[in-house]
Design a protein around this motif. Structure first.
Motif, PDB file in Angstrom:
ATOM      1  N   GLU A 771      48.363  85.629  29.493  1.00 45.47           N
ATOM      2  CA  GLU A 771      47.470  84.620  30.048  1.00 45.47           C
ATOM      3  C   GLU A 771      46.518  84.134  28.953  1.00 45.47           C
ATOM      4  O   GLU A 771      46.397  84.747  27.894  1.00 45.47           O
ATOM      5  CB  GLU A 771      46.692  85.182  31.231  1.00 45.47           C
ATOM      6  CG  GLU A 771      45.825  86.378  30.887  1.00 45.47           C
ATOM      7  CD  GLU A 771      45.103  86.915  32.107  1.00 45.47           C
ATOM      8  OE1 GLU A 771      45.410  86.462  33.218  1.00 45.47           O
ATOM      9  OE2 GLU A 771      44.220  87.767  31.933  1.00 45.47           O
ATOM     10  N   ASN A 774      39.390  82.126  28.859  1.00 47.21           N
ATOM     11  CA  ASN A 774      38.726  81.067  29.635  1.00 47.21           C
ATOM     12  C   ASN A 774      38.359  79.847  28.808  1.00 47.21           C
ATOM     13  O   ASN A 774      38.208  78.750  29.353  1.00 47.21           O
ATOM     14  CB  ASN A 774      37.465  81.631  30.306  1.00 47.21           C
ATOM     15  CG  ASN A 774      37.805  82.621  31.398  1.00 47.21           C
ATOM     16  OD1 ASN A 774      38.895  82.576  31.969  1.00 47.21           O
ATOM     17  ND2 ASN A 774      36.891  83.537  31.688  1.00 47.21           N
ATOM     18  N   SER A 797      51.563  81.644  33.738  1.00 43.10           N
ATOM     19  CA  SER A 797      50.841  80.531  34.368  1.00 43.10           C
ATOM     20  C   SER A 797      50.214  79.672  33.277  1.00 43.10           C
ATOM     21  O   SER A 797      50.024  80.115  32.144  1.00 43.10           O
ATOM     22  CB  SER A 797      49.756  81.047  35.320  1.00 43.10           C
ATOM     23  OG  SER A 797      48.796  81.791  34.603  1.00 43.10           O
ATOM     24  N   ARG A 800      43.760  76.544  32.856  1.00 42.29           N
ATOM     25  CA  ARG A 800      43.093  75.566  33.725  1.00 42.29           C
ATOM     26  C   ARG A 800      42.594  74.405  32.871  1.00 42.29           C
ATOM     27  O   ARG A 800      41.438  74.352  32.441  1.00 42.29           O
ATOM     28  CB  ARG A 800      41.942  76.250  34.464  1.00 42.29           C
ATOM     29  CG  ARG A 800      41.252  75.348  35.478  1.00 42.29           C
ATOM     30  CD  ARG A 800      40.350  76.152  36.392  1.00 42.29           C
ATOM     31  NE  ARG A 800      41.119  77.115  37.181  1.00 42.29           N
ATOM     32  CZ  ARG A 800      40.599  77.941  38.097  1.00 42.29           C
ATOM     33  NH1 ARG A 800      39.300  77.922  38.318  1.00 42.29           N
ATOM     34  NH2 ARG A 800      41.346  78.781  38.764  1.00 42.29           N
ATOM     35  N   GLU A 824      45.885  76.473  40.098  1.00 43.36           N
ATOM     36  CA  GLU A 824      45.306  77.158  38.946  1.00 43.36           C
ATOM     37  C   GLU A 824      45.291  76.260  37.708  1.00 43.36           C
ATOM     38  O   GLU A 824      44.501  76.454  36.785  1.00 43.36           O
ATOM     39  CB  GLU A 824      46.084  78.452  38.654  1.00 43.36           C
ATOM     40  CG  GLU A 824      47.399  78.285  37.883  1.00 43.36           C
ATOM     41  CD  GLU A 824      48.505  77.566  38.666  1.00 43.36           C
ATOM     42  OE1 GLU A 824      49.441  77.042  38.032  1.00 43.36           O
ATOM     43  OE2 GLU A 824      48.427  77.529  39.910  1.00 43.36           O
ATOM     44  N   GLY A 827      41.974  73.276  38.681  1.00 39.03           N
ATOM     45  CA  GLY A 827      40.553  73.540  38.832  1.00 39.03           C
ATOM     46  C   GLY A 827      40.076  73.081  40.193  1.00 39.03           C
ATOM     47  O   GLY A 827      40.863  72.629  41.045  1.00 39.03           O
ATOM     48  N   THR A 828      38.781  73.150  40.414  1.00 42.58           N
ATOM     49  CA  THR A 828      38.238  72.886  41.752  1.00 42.58           C
ATOM     50  C   THR A 828      37.804  71.445  41.972  1.00 42.58           C
ATOM     51  O   THR A 828      37.889  70.931  43.084  1.00 42.58           O
ATOM     52  CB  THR A 828      37.041  73.818  42.002  1.00 42.58           C
ATOM     53  OG1 THR A 828      36.101  73.666  40.928  1.00 42.58           O
ATOM     54  CG2 THR A 828      37.498  75.272  42.063  1.00 42.58           C
TER      55      THR A 828
END
Length: 1241
Positions: A771, A774, A797, A800, A824, A827-828
Motif C-alpha cells: 500500500e 498517506n 489498491s 487516494r 478508496e 476520497g470523501t
C-alpha cells in the motif's frame, strides 16, 4: 542603447571590484592600485550617464562618446572576469588545503596560467585606464554634467471625442465591456465603484476602445457624471483630480491644495452615479491610488472607473490576479482598417493587385491598429505596386522620421529600468515569430552576467524570473498562440528591440541585408543566427574579425521536425570558433555536428553550453576545464554515449539537462559533489546517496535503485522534503531484497515525501509495497498536475488521488493485483475536480470500477487498454468527456461508457471482444455528438450500419471514419444505397486500410479526403451521382482487385475519379494493377500534387494537358513500364518544383530535350528495366541549370558521372543511390555543392 547597457553593466563591474577575492588576487599581481584608479574613473563616468542619455538623442558626438564608453565597459568586464576566475582558483586551492600538484589536477588548465600573463594583463589595464580617463576629460567639450535621474517625460494628449466612422472591429470587445459597465453594483466589491481594466501593449487600441464606450449613448444616459483624464507616466493626484473636477462641473476653479480640491470633488460625487476614464496609467503605487479615489467612495453604487494601461502591477494590487490583454484585430478587420488609411476605402475592390501586399502588411503589423494606421498613411499617395513592395521589404524600425510606430512603443520602453532595458534588448537576437522558453531565456541572461542586484539575497534565477514576469506584464512578451508554455514577441516589439539594441547585438539574417563595415562588426558582442539546411561558412565571413563576441547562438525558427537536418560547415567549427576566446554563450543546438570542437575546452569565460539535439557521440574531457560553466545542455543527443570522467571539476555548474539522450545509461561520475547544481533534468536515475550534498537541487530529478535502499534512514538523509522539485520520478528498479517488501518499502517511500509547494509531476515505478503512504495523494500538493504510477505489482489498491485539487493527468498501469477501483480511490469530497486525462493500461486483474456522483466533472479524455477482465463499470455521468479510447477490453465496458458519456466527439476502439454488428448498432444511438471514429482489429464486425440513411439519424456529426485491420468488414452499410445522394451530410474523411474482406466502398457526397490502402478484395469504390465535388485528397494504393481501368473521363460521372471532382488537390495512386489510362487532367485546376507509381498496366497519360495545370508543383510518375513510348515529350506544368520520374517504357537515354520550367529545383531519376545508360554525360541535356537537388537512383549499368554536371551552377545536393557499377565520380566538386552522397546498396 549604449546608456542602457552601461547603466546595467557598471552595476556588475562595481560589484566585481568590491569582491574581496578579486582585491586579494589584484594585490598579489600588483594591480590593486590601478584597479582603484579605474574605479574612481568609472564613478566619475557613472555620474555623467543621466545627462548623456538625454543628449545622445540629438547630439551625435555624445552618442559616439557613449558608444566608445560601452565597448570599453565590455573590455573592463572581460579583464575583471579573468581576475575573478583566478580568484576562484585560489579560493579553491585554499579550501582544499592540497599541494600545488593536487590543485593542478583539480583546476582547469586554462585557469592556471595567469602568472605567465600578468604583464599582458597589466598592459591591458593601463590601456583601458588611459582610454577611460580620455573619455572623462571629454566631458567638458561635450557639455556633460551631473543631473538627477529623471526619466523622459511621456506626453500623450488623448481626447474623449471619437470619429466612430474610422473604427474597425472591436464590436465584441465593446459589447462585453458595455455589459459590465451598465450592469449595476459589482457584488465582488464593497466600494461604491468598480474598476474595468483594459490592458494591452502600446498601439493595440486600448484608448480607442475606451472612447467607444465613453461616447456610447447608453453610457451617456446611464451615468450622471462623466470625466476623461489622460494620466500618462506622471501620476499627479492634484492634476488628475483637477481635470476630473473641471469635467464634472464645467468650472475652471483654482484650489490651494489637494485637500480642498478633494473635498469639492466629494461634494460633487455624493450619491451620484459616475464614470471616470483614467487613460494610459503607468503608476504602480497603491498608495497614490488610494489617495486619488478617496472622493469617489461617496458616489452611488454601480459607478465605474475605466483604466487603460500597459502594466498590470497596479491592477494586481487592486485584486485583479490576471487580465487577458486586448488582442490585435482579426485578419479581416485589420485589412479593412489598413485599406481605409492606405486607399481611403475599406476594401481593395478598386485595387485588386494591391490586396496580396496589403495582406502581407497586416501580417507584418500582426493586426496592431497603430501599425496599420501608420503604414497605411505612408502609402496613402502611393498606388504603384513597386512602391508597396519596397516598403514591405523594409524593417519597420528603418522607416525614418515619418514612422510613429517605434516612438509610440518606445514609451513603454523608456519606462523600464536600465536592467530591464538591457534584458529586452538582448531579445533582439531572436528572429520574428521565434517561440522561446522562459527558463532558457533566464539561463541566457544569467550567463551573460545581466542578473545582478547587490541589495538582495535572491538567487539569480529568481531575479531573472521576476524580470521576465515584469516584461510579460508590460506586453513586451506574449504567450505563444499554440503553446502557452512558450513565449513570443510581437513583430513590432521585435522591431523595437532591434532598434534599441544598436551595434552590440547582431542577428545574422539582418546583418546580411546591411551594407556593413568590417570595423563595425568587429565590435559586435552578441550574435545569433537561424539554422538552415546548410549553414555555410560564407554566412559568417563578416564576423571573422569579431574577436570580442560573447554570444554565438544557433536558433531554430518554427517547429523543428524530427527529420529536419541542419548541417554546419566544419570551417565554422574549426576556424571561426578559434577566433572567439571571449564567448560566454555557445549554442550549437539542433545542428548536425558529430563532435565538440577541441577549442571549446579553452573558452574560460564560457557560462552556457548548449549541444542539445546534436549528433555528438561523447563530451570530451576538456569540457571539464570550463571552470565558469553554469549551464550544460545535452538533451536530445541520441548518439551521445559517454560523459567526461572529470565531471566533478565543474564546480560552478548549476543547470544540467540530459533529457532524451537515451544512450546514456548512468549519471556522470561525481555528480553528487557538485554542490552548486540546482536543476538536474534527466531521464537517467540518480542514486539516493548522491542527493545528500545537492542542497540547492530543484527542477526535474529521477531517483533510481530504490529497491536496494536498506532502511528508511538512508531515504531520510536525501532530504527530499527540503528540495524544490517540479518533477520527481521514483524508481525501485529490478533489483530488490525480497525480505524488505511490504512494510519496509512503505517506510522508505514515506521518507521520500517531496516538498509539496512546487511539485508538478510525480512518477512512481516498480514500488513493491502493498500500500502507499498517506502523502501520495495528499491535497496539500496544490500544484501537482500529473501523476503516473506504473508496475507497482504488489499493491492491492490504488492511492487516494481523488482529492488532489490541481491534478489534470493521471496514468496507472501494470498493477495486476488491483481488482476493484472504488471509493478508496476517490476520497470523501468532490473527486478529481480538475482531472482532464485518465489512462488505465495493462491492469490484468482489474474486475470492477465504480464511483459516486461527485467525481470527474472535468474529465475530457479516458483511455483503458489491455484490461481483459474488467466487466463491471458503474460510473455516474461524465459530462465533459470528449475522447474515449478502448483497447483489448470487453464490449460491456464500451457499452457502459458510451451510455453515460453523451458528449464524446472522438471514439477509438481496438480489439474489442464480442463487438458484433448487433452490439455495435445498439450503441451508435449514443454517439450523436461523435465527430471522429476509429475502429481497429474488431474482427466480428461485418457492417457498420444497416443503411446510410439509418446511420445519418444517429451519427449526425460524424466527420471522420478510420477503419483498420477489420478482417471481416465487407462494406460500410449492409444495404446498398440508391446512389442518388448521401445522407451523412457532415462526413468529410474516410480512411480504410488492411480490411481484406471489404468488397465495395460507397462514399458520402461531401467527402473531402478518401484513403483506401491494402484492401485485397475491394473491387469498386463509388460516389453518388454527381458526388465528389468537394473531394480534395485521394489515396488509392495496394488495391489489387480494383476493377476500374480508366480515370478522369468526363462521361464517367459515377467513376472513382471524374471531371466533377474539380477541387482535387492531391492524388496518390500506387500498385493498381488494372489501371490502364488517365484520360483527362485539365479539369483538375487545383491539383498541386500527383503521384503515380507501380501501375504496370497503365499505357496512356495525357501529358499534353500538363501545361494547363498551373497549380501543379509536385509530380511523380515511376515504375509504369507499359506507358506509351511517346512519354515524356517535354510538356510540363509551368510551376513544377519537384519531379520524380523513371522506370518507364521509353529508356531515359532516348528522351529528347525536356524544356523543364525554371521553377524545377528537385529532380529524381529512377532507372528501369529498359535503361542502359553507362555515362552520365549522355543525360546532361535533361538537367536544367535551376536544379538545387539531383538524385540518380537504380541505374544498374551506370559507371561514370565524371562529366555532365558542369552547367548545374545552383546544385547543392547530389545523391547517387543503388548504382552498383559506379566507378568515376566528379574529380572537381561544383562550387555550389554542399552535399554529395553515394550509396550502392
Amino acid at each position: 542603447m549604449a546608456e542602457i547597457v552601461l547603466s546595467a553593466f557598471l552595476t556588475v563591474v562595481f560589484e566585481k571590484l568590491a569582491s574581496e577575492a578579486l582585491k586579494k588576487i589584484a594585490g598579489s599581481k600588483g594591480v590593486g592600485s590601478k584597479l582603484k584608479k579605474l574605479e574612481r574613473s568609472l564613478i566619475q563616468i557613472k555620474a555623467l550617464l543621466n545627462d548623456a542619455s538625454q543628449k545622445e538623442i540629438t547630439d551625435e558626438a555624445v552618442k559616439v562618446w557613449l558608444n566608445g564608453l560601452q565597448h570599453l565597459a565590455y573590455d573592463i568586464d572581460d579583464l575583471l572576469d579573468d581576475l575573478a576566475t583566478e580568484a576562484m582558483h585560489r579560493e579553491l586551492a585554499d579550501e582544499s588545503g592540497a599541494t600545488t600538484s593536487k590543485v593542478r589536477k583539480l583546476v582547469p588548465t586554462c585557469c592556471t596560467n595567469f602568472s605567465r600573463t600578468s604583464k599582458k594583463m597589466e598592459r591591458k589595464l593601463d590601456d583601458i585606464t588611459t582610454k577611460l580617463q580620455e573619455l572623462v576629460e571629454e566631458k567638458n567639450n561635450l557639455g556633460l554634467g551631473v543631473i538627477t535621474n529623471e526619466k523622459p517625460k511621456i506626453e500623450r494628449y488623448e481626447a474623449s471625442l471619437v470619429d466612430t466612422s474610422g473604427i474597425v472591429g472591436r464590436e465584441s470587445e465593446k459589447n462585453k465591456l458595455l455589459k459590465k459597465l451598465l450592469g449595476g453594483r459589482d457584488e465582488f466589491t464593497s466600494q461604491s465603484f468598480s474598476v474595468l481594466p483594459i490592458v494591452g501593449m502600446g498601439g493595440v487600441g486600448k484608448t480607442t476602445l475606451a472612447r467607444m464606450l465613453y461616447d456610447e449613448k447608453e453610457v451617456k444616459d446611464h451615468f450622471k457624471l462623466r470625466a476623461w483624464v489622460c494620466v500618462s507616466d506622471e501620476f499627479n493626484i492634484f492634476n488628475i483630480s483637477k481635470v476630473i473636477y473641471q469635467s464634472v462641473t464645467g468650472e475652471k476653479k483654482e484650489f490651494e491644495d489637494l485637500n480642498l480640491l478633494q473635498e469639492a470633488l466629494k461634494k460633487e460625487f455624493t450619491n451620484q452615479l459616475f464614470l471616470i476614464v483614467l487613460d494610459d496609467v503607468w503608476s504602480e503605487s497603491y498608495g497614490d491610488w488610494e489617495k486619488l479615489v478617496g472622493p469617489f467612495l461617496a458616489g452611488s453604487p454601480g459607478s465605474r472607473i475605466i483604466m487603460t494601461t500597459r502594466k498590470e502591477q497596479l491592477l494586481r494590487k487592486l485584486g485583479f490576479s490576471h487580465q487577458d490583454p486586448l488582442e490585435s484585430l482579426s485578419q479581416d478587420d485589420a485589412l479593412s482598417l489598413f485599406a481605409q488609411h492606405a486607399l481611403g476605402v475599406d476594401n481593395f475592390d478598386s485595387h485588386p493587385t494591391l490586396r496580396p501586399h496589403g495582406e502581407l502588411f497586416v501580417k507584418k503589423c500582426d493586426g496592431l491598429p497603430l501599425g496599420l494606421r501608420t503604414l497605411g498613411r505612408l502609402l496613402r499617395t502611393k498606388t504603384d505596386e513597386e512602391q508597396w513592395k519596397e516598403l514591405l521589404d523594409s524593417e519597420i524600425w528603418r522607416l525614418g522620421k515619418s514612422d510613429e510606430i517605434v516612438p509610440a512603443l518606445r514609451l513603454s520602453y523608456n519606462d523600464l529600468s536600465a536592467t530591464l532595458k538591457l534584458l529586452f534588448a538582448y531579445c533582439s537576437l531572436f528572429p520574428k515569430d521565434y517561440e522561446f522558453d522562459k527558463e532558457e531565456l533566464i539561463l541566457l541572461w544569467m550567463a551573460e552576467g545581466f542578473l545582478h542586484q547587490p541589495t538582495t539575497n535572491k538567487s539569480k534565477q529568481r531575479l531573472g524570473l521576476e524580470y521576465f514576469e515584469e516584461l510579460l506584464s508590460r506586453s513586451f512578451f506574449q504567450h505563444a498562440p499554440n503553446n502557452k508554455s512558450l513565449f513570443v514577441m510581437h513583430d513590432l516589439m521585435n522591431d523595437l528591440a532591434t532598434f534599441v539594441a544598436g551595434d552590440f547585438f547582431s542577428r545574422l539574417d539582418i546583418e546580411m541585408k546591411k551594407e556593413f563595415r568590417m570595423e563595425a562588426l568587429e565590435k559586435h558582442r552578441h550574435m545569433s543566427f537561424v539554422c538552415e539546411h546548410y549553414v555555410v561558412y560564407k554566412r559568417f565571413e563578416p564576423f571573422r574579425g569579431a574577436k570580442n563576441l560573447r554570444t554565438f547562438l544557433a536558433l531554430s525558427a518554427g517547429v523543428v521536425e524530427s527529420w529536419a537536418i541542419f548541417y554546419l560547415s566544419n570551417k565554422v567549427l574549426n576556424d571561426l570558433l578559434q577566433e572567439l576566446p571571449l564567448l560566454r554563450v555557445l549554442s550549437l543546438s539542433d545542428l548536425s555536428i558529430t563532435e565538440v570542437p577541441e577549442v571549446v575546452g579553452s573558452m574560460k569565460h564560457l557560462r552556457y553550453l548548449n549541444l542539445s539535439r546534436t549528433k555528438i557521440t561523447h563530451l570530451p574531457e576538456n569540457v571539464c576545464n570550463l571552470y565558469n560553466l553554469q549551464t550544460l545542455i545535452v538533451s536530445g543527443c541520441k548518439m551521445l554515449t559517454e560523459l567526461p570522467k572529470s565531471f566533478s571539476k565543474l564546480k560552478n555548474l548549476q543547470h544540467f539537462d540530459m533529457r532524451g539522450s537515451w544512450r546514456l545509461k548512468k549519471m556522470p561520475l561525481g555528480i553528487g559533489e557538485l554542490k552548486s547544481v540546482q536543476t538536474l533534468s534527466s531521464d537517467i536515475v540518480i542514486a539516493i546517496t548522491e542527493l545528500k550534498n545537492l542542497q540547492n537541487l530543484h527542477g526535474k530529478v529521477c531517483i533510481g535503485g530504490l529497491g536496494k535502499v536498506e532502511n528508511a534512514v538512508d531515504a531520510r538523509e536525501a532530504k527530499l522534503s527540503q528540495k524544490r522539485f517540479s518533477e520527481l520520478e521514483l524508481d525501485w528498479g529490478d533489483e530488490f531484497n525480497v525480505f524488505q517488501m511490504g512494510t519496509r518499502e512503505k517506510e522508505v517511500l514515506n521518507e521520500l515525501m517531496p516538498y509539496n509547494g512546487t511539485l508538478e509531476k510525480l512518477r512512481m515505478m516498480s514500488y513493491r509495497g502493498t500500500e502507499f503512504p498517506n502523502w501520495v495523494g495528499d491535497p496539500s500538493f496544490l500544484r501537482l498536475t500529473k501523476v503516473s504510477i506504473y508496475r507497482c505489482e504488489e499493491c492491492t489498491s490504488l492511492p487516494r488521488l481523488g482529492q488532489l485539487p490541481s491534478l489534470k493527468e493521471l496514468f496507472i498501469g501494470k498493477m495486476s493485483k488491483v481488482k476493484v477501483v472504488g471509493l478508496e480511490f476517490l476520497g470523501t469530497d468532490l473527486a478529481f475536480p480538475s482531472l482532464e486525462i485518465l489512462r488505465f493500461v495493462s491492469m490484468s486483474g482489474w474486475e470492477e470500477w465504480s464511483t459516486n456522483s461527485r467525481a470527474f466533472p472535468c474529465l475530457q479524455e479516458l483511455c483503458i487498454e489491455d484490461c481483459p477482465n474488467l466487466v463491471r463499470v458503474s460510473l455516474e455521468a461524465l459530462p465533459s468527456l470528449r475522447v474515449l479510447k478502448l483497447r483489448k477490453c470487453g464490449h460491456g465496458v464500451l457499452k457502459s461508457l458510451v451510455d453515460i458519456a453523451l458528449s464524446i466527439t472522438k471514439l477509438e476502439i481496438d480489439d474489442i471482444s464480442g463487438l458484433t454488428d448487433e452490439v455495435w448498432r445498439g450503441m451508435i444511438g449514443c454517439l450523436g455528438a461523435v465527430e471522429e471514429i476509429k475502429i481497429s482489429e474488431c474482427n466480428e464486425i461485418r457492417y457498420l450500419w444497416e443503411s446510410e440513411a439509418e446511420a445519418s439519424k444517429v451519427l449526425m456529426n460524424l466527420k471522420k471514419l478510420d477503419l483498420c485491420e477489420c478482417e471481416n468488414l465487407m462494406s460500410l452499410g449492409e444495404k446498398e444505397e440508391d446512389n442518388s445522394g448521401s445522407s451523412l451530410t457532415s462526413f468529410r474523411i474516410l480512411k480504410v486500410s488492411d480490411c481484406n474482406s471489404l468488397e465495395h466502398c460507397s462514399c458520402a457526397d461531401n467527402m473531402e479526403e478518401l484513403n483506401i490502402e491494402n484492401c485485397d478484395s475491394i473491387a469498386s469504390v463509388s460516389f453518388p451521382t454527381g458526388g465528389g465535388q468537394k473531394l480534395k485528397e485521394l489515396v488509392i494504393t495496394g488495391c489489387k482487385k480494383l476493377l476500374e481501368k480508366e480515370i478522369g473521363g468526363r462521361e464517367k460521372t459515377g467513376a472513382l475519379i471524374n471531371s466533377s471532382m474539380q477541387m482535387l488537390e492531391n492524388v496518390f495512386i500506387a500498385n493498381w494493377p488494372n489501371l490502364k489510362s488517365i484520360s483527362e487532367l485539365s479539369c483538375f485546376i487545383h491539383l498541386n500534387g500527383l503521384y503515380i507509381s507501380d501501375c504496370q498496366s497503365m499505357e496512356s497519360f495525357p501529358d499534353h494537358e500538363l501545361p494547363n495545370l498551373t497549380s501543379l508543383t509536385h509530380l511523380t510518375i515511376q515504375m509504369c513500364t507499359s506507358m506509351d513510348a511517346s512519354f515524356p515529350r517535354g510538356l510540363w506544368p509551368p510551376k513544377l518544383f519537384y519531379l520524380r520520374i523513371g522506370g518507364l517504357k521509353k529508356p531515359i537515354s532516348e528522351w529528347g530535350p525536356q524544356n523543364f520550367p525554371t521553377s524545377l529545383v528537385n529532380l529524381i531519376l529512377h532507372g528501369g528495366p529498359y535503361d542502359d545508360v553507362k555515362k552520365f554525360d549522355k543525360l546532361s541535356h535533361l538537367f536544367p541549370s535551376s536544379l538545387t537537388l539531383l538524385r540518380i537512383d537504380g541505374f544498374e549499368k551506370l559507371e561514370s558521372v565524371s562529366m555532365g554536371l558542369q552547367h548545374l551552377t545552383s546544385l547543392q545536393e547530389l545523391f547517387i543511390w543503388i548504382c552498383p557499377k559506379m566507378k568515376d565520380l566528379p574529380e572537381k566538386l561544383l562550387p555550389s555543392l554542399l552535399l554529395q552522397c553515394v550509396d550502392d546498396h
